[in-house]
Motif scaffolding. Sequence first.
Motif, PDB file in Angstrom:
ATOM      1  N   THR A   1      10.212   0.692  43.250  1.00 36.74           N
ATOM      2  CA  THR A   1      11.119   1.654  42.630  1.00 36.74           C
ATOM      3  C   THR A   1      12.186   0.870  41.876  1.00 36.74           C
ATOM      4  O   THR A   1      12.734  -0.098  42.393  1.00 36.74           O
ATOM      5  CB  THR A   1      11.783   2.544  43.696  1.00 36.74           C
ATOM      6  OG1 THR A   1      10.752   3.215  44.422  1.00 36.74           O
ATOM      7  CG2 THR A   1      12.704   3.567  43.068  1.00 36.74           C
TER       8      THR A   1
ATOM      9  N   THR B   1       9.218   6.343  40.374  1.00 40.76           N
ATOM     10  CA  THR B   1       9.528   4.911  40.456  1.00 40.76           C
ATOM     11  C   THR B   1      10.685   4.482  39.559  1.00 40.76           C
ATOM     12  O   THR B   1      11.164   3.360  39.679  1.00 40.76           O
ATOM     13  CB  THR B   1       8.297   4.054  40.087  1.00 40.76           C
ATOM     14  OG1 THR B   1       7.915   4.343  38.747  1.00 40.76           O
ATOM     15  CG2 THR B   1       7.145   4.293  41.040  1.00 40.76           C
TER      16      THR B   1
ATOM     17  N   ARG C   1       2.788   6.845  47.122  1.00 40.75           N
ATOM     18  CA  ARG C   1       3.231   7.633  45.966  1.00 40.75           C
ATOM     19  C   ARG C   1       2.492   8.961  45.922  1.00 40.75           C
ATOM     20  O   ARG C   1       1.401   9.099  46.463  1.00 40.75           O
ATOM     21  CB  ARG C   1       3.008   6.869  44.656  1.00 40.75           C
ATOM     22  CG  ARG C   1       3.844   5.627  44.531  1.00 40.75           C
ATOM     23  CD  ARG C   1       5.303   5.991  44.437  1.00 40.75           C
ATOM     24  NE  ARG C   1       6.125   4.785  44.363  1.00 40.75           N
ATOM     25  CZ  ARG C   1       7.428   4.801  44.459  1.00 40.75           C
ATOM     26  NH1 ARG C   1       8.088   5.914  44.630  1.00 40.75           N
ATOM     27  NH2 ARG C   1       8.113   3.695  44.379  1.00 40.75           N
TER      28      ARG C   1
ATOM     29  N   GLU D   1      12.274   9.615  44.577  1.00 34.88           N
ATOM     30  CA  GLU D   1      11.392   8.724  45.312  1.00 34.88           C
ATOM     31  C   GLU D   1      10.576   9.436  46.387  1.00 34.88           C
ATOM     32  O   GLU D   1       9.620   8.875  46.915  1.00 34.88           O
ATOM     33  CB  GLU D   1      12.219   7.599  45.951  1.00 34.88           C
ATOM     34  CG  GLU D   1      11.486   6.319  46.029  1.00 34.88           C
ATOM     35  CD  GLU D   1      12.327   5.166  46.510  1.00 34.88           C
ATOM     36  OE1 GLU D   1      11.725   4.098  46.741  1.00 34.88           O
ATOM     37  OE2 GLU D   1      13.553   5.288  46.668  1.00 34.88           O
TER      38      GLU D   1
END
Length: 170
Positions: free
Chosen positions: A47, A104, A9, A79
């Motif tokens: 996600t 997410t 992330r 994403e």
Amino acid sequence: MDKNFLKGRGSVSNPTGRFERLAYDDGDADVVQPDEFAEDAPARPPTEFYRDSSSSIVARNQSPDVGFDASINPYRGCEHACIYCYARPTHEFLGLSAGLDFETKIFVKEKAPELLRAKLSSRSWKPTPLALSGVTDPYQPIERRLRLTRRVLEVLAEFKNPVIVVTKNH
């Protein structure tokens, strides 16, 4: 490495949105983040995809700083998780965070091609270049399966309407 890291992330937190009246502050708790390549790094947060039941698809803007007047966004949130993305604050309008929520919690406009076809068929439509995804990347990983961007491009080609594609994907 001595930086905060959450495997897979761009953001390491979920700050409260600027439109929220209440916020939770856990103080200055020491949070130790694992090394980027450590095996014990936290797993990539999953996600989640949500249906966006928008009844229109063409968004207009009048900003002199933006190089287009109208855009289509088949997705909200992204994403790809680029930490520098200018679109992150748009999730705050949904009561979500510009941090982890943006990357997410992806909203999917399943009816985007149909809504676009209806808009372009309308007598009031005057052909104008449409920016495809001025807010999030139209070629996110979920696009492989949903093919919303492809179907929107097919509608635009059918109507011979000019399009601008904004993406960082190859």
